[in-house]
Design an enzyme around this catalytic site. Structure first.
Site, PDB file in Angstrom:
ATOM      1  N   GLU A   1     -22.913  92.538 -37.103  1.00 26.47           N
ATOM      2  CA  GLU A   1     -23.221  92.079 -39.320  1.00 26.47           C
ATOM      3  C   GLU A   1     -23.199  90.249 -38.665  1.00 26.47           C
ATOM      4  O   GLU A   1     -23.560  90.161 -39.489  1.00 26.47           O
ATOM      5  CB  GLU A   1     -20.994  92.175 -39.180  1.00 26.47           C
ATOM      6  CG  GLU A   1     -20.469  93.882 -39.717  1.00 26.47           C
ATOM      7  CD  GLU A   1     -19.207  93.603 -40.274  1.00 26.47           C
ATOM      8  OE1 GLU A   1     -18.361  93.102 -38.658  1.00 26.47           O
ATOM      9  OE2 GLU A   1     -19.096  94.206 -40.677  1.00 26.47           O
TER      10      GLU A   1
ATOM     11  N   GLY B   1     -18.856  93.728 -35.944  1.00 27.60           N
ATOM     12  CA  GLY B   1     -19.465  92.927 -35.984  1.00 27.60           C
ATOM     13  C   GLY B   1     -20.293  92.026 -35.530  1.00 27.60           C
ATOM     14  O   GLY B   1     -21.038  91.039 -35.889  1.00 27.60           O
TER      15      GLY B   1
ATOM     16  N   ALA C   1     -15.840  92.804 -32.670  1.00 24.94           N
ATOM     17  CA  ALA C   1     -15.106  92.602 -32.710  1.00 24.94           C
ATOM     18  C   ALA C   1     -13.981  92.424 -31.689  1.00 24.94           C
ATOM     19  O   ALA C   1     -14.037  93.527 -31.240  1.00 24.94           O
ATOM     20  CB  ALA C   1     -13.770  92.220 -34.163  1.00 24.94           C
TER      21      ALA C   1
HETATM   22  N1  CO8 Z   1     -12.961  94.524 -27.613  1.00 23.87           N
HETATM   23  C1  CO8 Z   1     -12.849  94.217 -26.928  1.00 23.87           C
HETATM   24  N2  CO8 Z   1     -13.117  94.200 -25.307  1.00 23.87           N
HETATM   25  C2  CO8 Z   1     -14.275  95.039 -25.447  1.00 23.87           C
HETATM   26  C3  CO8 Z   1     -15.196  95.608 -26.442  1.00 23.87           C
HETATM   27  C4  CO8 Z   1     -14.229  95.229 -27.523  1.00 23.87           C
HETATM   28  N3  CO8 Z   1     -15.299  95.276 -29.100  1.00 23.87           N
HETATM   29  N4  CO8 Z   1     -16.219  96.278 -25.794  1.00 23.87           N
HETATM   30  C5  CO8 Z   1     -16.251  96.379 -24.608  1.00 23.87           C
HETATM   31  N5  CO8 Z   1     -15.289  95.693 -24.420  1.00 23.87           N
HETATM   32  C6  CO8 Z   1     -14.583  95.207 -23.077  1.00 23.87           C
HETATM   33  C7  CO8 Z   1     -14.380  96.252 -22.582  1.00 23.87           C
HETATM   34  O1  CO8 Z   1     -13.088  96.636 -22.793  1.00 23.87           O
HETATM   35  C8  CO8 Z   1     -14.288  96.942 -21.096  1.00 23.87           C
HETATM   36  O2  CO8 Z   1     -13.290  96.048 -20.798  1.00 23.87           O
HETATM   37  P1  CO8 Z   1     -12.842  96.192 -18.914  1.00 23.87           P
HETATM   38  O3  CO8 Z   1     -13.795  95.656 -17.761  1.00 23.87           O
HETATM   39  O4  CO8 Z   1     -11.666  94.994 -18.833  1.00 23.87           O
HETATM   40  O5  CO8 Z   1     -11.891  97.751 -19.104  1.00 23.87           O
HETATM   41  C9  CO8 Z   1     -15.108  95.826 -20.655  1.00 23.87           C
HETATM   42  O6  CO8 Z   1     -15.714  95.261 -22.323  1.00 23.87           O
HETATM   43  C10 CO8 Z   1     -16.533  96.368 -21.060  1.00 23.87           C
HETATM   44  O7  CO8 Z   1     -16.969  97.015 -21.167  1.00 23.87           O
HETATM   45  P2  CO8 Z   1     -17.306  98.650 -21.414  1.00 23.87           P
HETATM   46  O8  CO8 Z   1     -16.383  99.182 -19.418  1.00 23.87           O
HETATM   47  O9  CO8 Z   1     -16.394 100.086 -21.712  1.00 23.87           O
HETATM   48  O10 CO8 Z   1     -18.329  98.975 -21.499  1.00 23.87           O
HETATM   49  P3  CO8 Z   1     -19.818 100.492 -20.762  1.00 23.87           P
HETATM   50  O11 CO8 Z   1     -21.295  98.835 -20.632  1.00 23.87           O
HETATM   51  O12 CO8 Z   1     -19.411 101.724 -20.519  1.00 23.87           O
HETATM   52  O13 CO8 Z   1     -20.299 100.251 -22.658  1.00 23.87           O
HETATM   53  C11 CO8 Z   1     -20.337  99.356 -24.917  1.00 23.87           C
HETATM   54  C12 CO8 Z   1     -20.364  99.306 -23.441  1.00 23.87           C
HETATM   55  C13 CO8 Z   1     -20.984 101.067 -25.083  1.00 23.87           C
HETATM   56  C14 CO8 Z   1     -20.485  98.229 -25.878  1.00 23.87           C
HETATM   57  C15 CO8 Z   1     -18.194  99.870 -24.704  1.00 23.87           C
HETATM   58  O14 CO8 Z   1     -17.670  98.352 -24.553  1.00 23.87           O
HETATM   59  C16 CO8 Z   1     -18.285 100.177 -26.346  1.00 23.87           C
HETATM   60  O15 CO8 Z   1     -18.461 100.845 -27.311  1.00 23.87           O
HETATM   61  N6  CO8 Z   1     -17.519  98.985 -27.219  1.00 23.87           N
HETATM   62  C17 CO8 Z   1     -17.090  98.710 -27.975  1.00 23.87           C
HETATM   63  C18 CO8 Z   1     -17.660  98.551 -29.246  1.00 23.87           C
HETATM   64  C19 CO8 Z   1     -16.949  98.864 -30.401  1.00 23.87           C
HETATM   65  O16 CO8 Z   1     -16.450  99.174 -31.068  1.00 23.87           O
HETATM   66  N7  CO8 Z   1     -17.419  97.576 -31.456  1.00 23.87           N
HETATM   67  C20 CO8 Z   1     -16.974  97.611 -32.820  1.00 23.87           C
HETATM   68  C21 CO8 Z   1     -14.867  96.976 -32.431  1.00 23.87           C
HETATM   69  S1  CO8 Z   1     -14.587  96.458 -34.708  1.00 23.87           S
HETATM   70  C22 CO8 Z   1     -15.239  95.798 -34.891  1.00 23.87           C
HETATM   71  O17 CO8 Z   1     -15.523  94.937 -34.806  1.00 23.87           O
HETATM   72  C23 CO8 Z   1     -14.690  95.669 -36.318  1.00 23.87           C
HETATM   73  C24 CO8 Z   1     -15.566  93.984 -37.298  1.00 23.87           C
HETATM   74  C25 CO8 Z   1     -15.307  93.829 -38.211  1.00 23.87           C
HETATM   75  C26 CO8 Z   1     -13.410  93.290 -38.699  1.00 23.87           C
HETATM   76  C27 CO8 Z   1     -12.540  94.015 -38.498  1.00 23.87           C
HETATM   77  C28 CO8 Z   1     -11.448  93.490 -39.057  1.00 23.87           C
HETATM   78  C29 CO8 Z   1     -10.534  93.826 -38.881  1.00 23.87           C
END
Ligand code: CO8
Length: 257
Positions: free
Chosen positions: A111, A108, A64
């Site tokens: 999911e 998500g 998400a």
């Molecule tokens: N949301 C928003 N932006 C994101 C997300 C995300 N989930 N994931 C990555 N991005 C963005 C980063 O902020 C970054 O943006 P910017 O270039 O503007 O700084 C860009 O994408 C590139 O990401 P990274 O620089 O982090 O890239 P890496 O190659 O270093 O890492 C990863 C890639 C491992 C995928 C890393 O981005 C990561 O860990 N992302 C987040 C994963 C996460 O925590 N996901 C769970 C989200 S919560 C969820 O899904 C809950 C759903 C259930 C319902 C929620 C109810 C409230």
């Protein structure tokens, strides 16, 4: 125009591709509304028998959109019917669906993959439920679908630690049913989807309904439902055609009736 989800039709297969490369395909409203609209369209299109949901080679979806939800208060998500509003179309979609996962399927993203009927993975796929790290729940279905998919021990392990599973581990635990080399994932998935699409659509739909009962009902109720669906196939022209074709040693020609 919503470009967060790209739509394509190949033969009898509909393909929805999540397309937010700048945000790791994070699932914001544009993506979830795009998936919902695409599924609505594919459901209504009688020529489509199977749907693939995919992302890029690098990322299926990183969850998400954290940026979009970080300032939400309880009242916002409650009144907005957050998640339920536009995350659950896959749950009611009646034709077979395949998630083709390359790269990250996190939170998500994992999911959404689990909401599909089958998950095929590239060998670079990585699955996790990292919500514990941002102090929320895997609340788009993982606390319920993950234990049903991989069992309690692995589900608890994944949710409490946020650790990532490799494609090989996901196969071993039953989260995915096939793993392909990254470069072959889409070709192989499309080929399989086309093979499924060539079968009788009403039979596929009855099968899906019946299989999904296994997760909803006690065994005897599920078996009774299955029996009704079995009997229902005997009302189909396709059932006659399938059996006649077998006896006559020729390929079946289903007309989906
Ligand atoms: N949301 C928003 N932006 C994101 C997300 C995300 N989930 N994931 C990555 N991005 C963005 C980063 O902020 C970054 O943006 P910017 O270039 O503007 O700084 C860009 O994408 C590139 O990401 P990274 O620089 O982090 O890239 P890496 O190659 O270093 O890492 C990863 C890639 C491992 C995928 C890393 O981005 C990561 O860990 N992302 C987040 C994963 C996460 O925590 N996901 C769970 C989200 S919560 C969820 O899904 C809950 C759903 C259930 C319902 C929620 C109810 C409230």
């Amino acid at each position: 125009m919503n470009t967060a989800v790209l739509k394509e039709i190949v033969g009898q297969v509909g393909i929805l591709t999540i397309n937010r490369p700048d945000a790791m395909n994070a699932l914001n409203d544009d993506v979830m509304n795009g998936l919902t609209l695409g599924l609505d369209e594919f459901e209504q299109n009688d020529a489509i028998h199977c749907v693939i949901i995919t992302g890029s080679e690098k990322v299926f979806a990183a969850g998400a959109d954290i940026a979009a939800m970080r300032n939400y208060e309880y009242i916002d998500v409650y009144r907005d019917n957050f998640i339920t509003r536009n995350w659950e179309r896959l749950k009611t979609f009646r034709k077979p669906t395949i998630a083709a996962v390359s790269g990250y399927a996190l939170g998500g993203g994992c999911e959404v993959a689990m909401m599909c009927d089958m998950v095929f993975a590239a060998d670079n796929a990585k699955f996790s439920q990292p919500e514990v790290r941002i102090a929320t729940l895997p609340g788009a279905g993982a606390t319920q679908r993950l234990p049903r998919s991989v069992g309690k021990a692995v589900a608890m392990d994944l949710c409490f630690t946020g650790r990532m599973l490799t494609a090989a581990e996901a196969l071993q635990f039953g989260l995915v049913s096939r793993v392909y080399p990254k470069a072959e994932l889409m070709h192989e998935t499309l080929e399989q989807a086309q093979a499924i699409a060539a079968y009788s659509l009403p039979v596929l739909m009855m099968m899906k309904e019946s299989l999904n009962r296994a997760f909803e009902t006690p065994l005897n109720e599920g078996l009774a439902f299955e029996r009704k669906m079995l009997y229902a196939t005997f009302a189909l022209e396709d059932r006659k055609e399938g059996m006649n074709a077998f006896i006559e040693k020729r390929p079946a020609n289903f007309n989906n009736r």
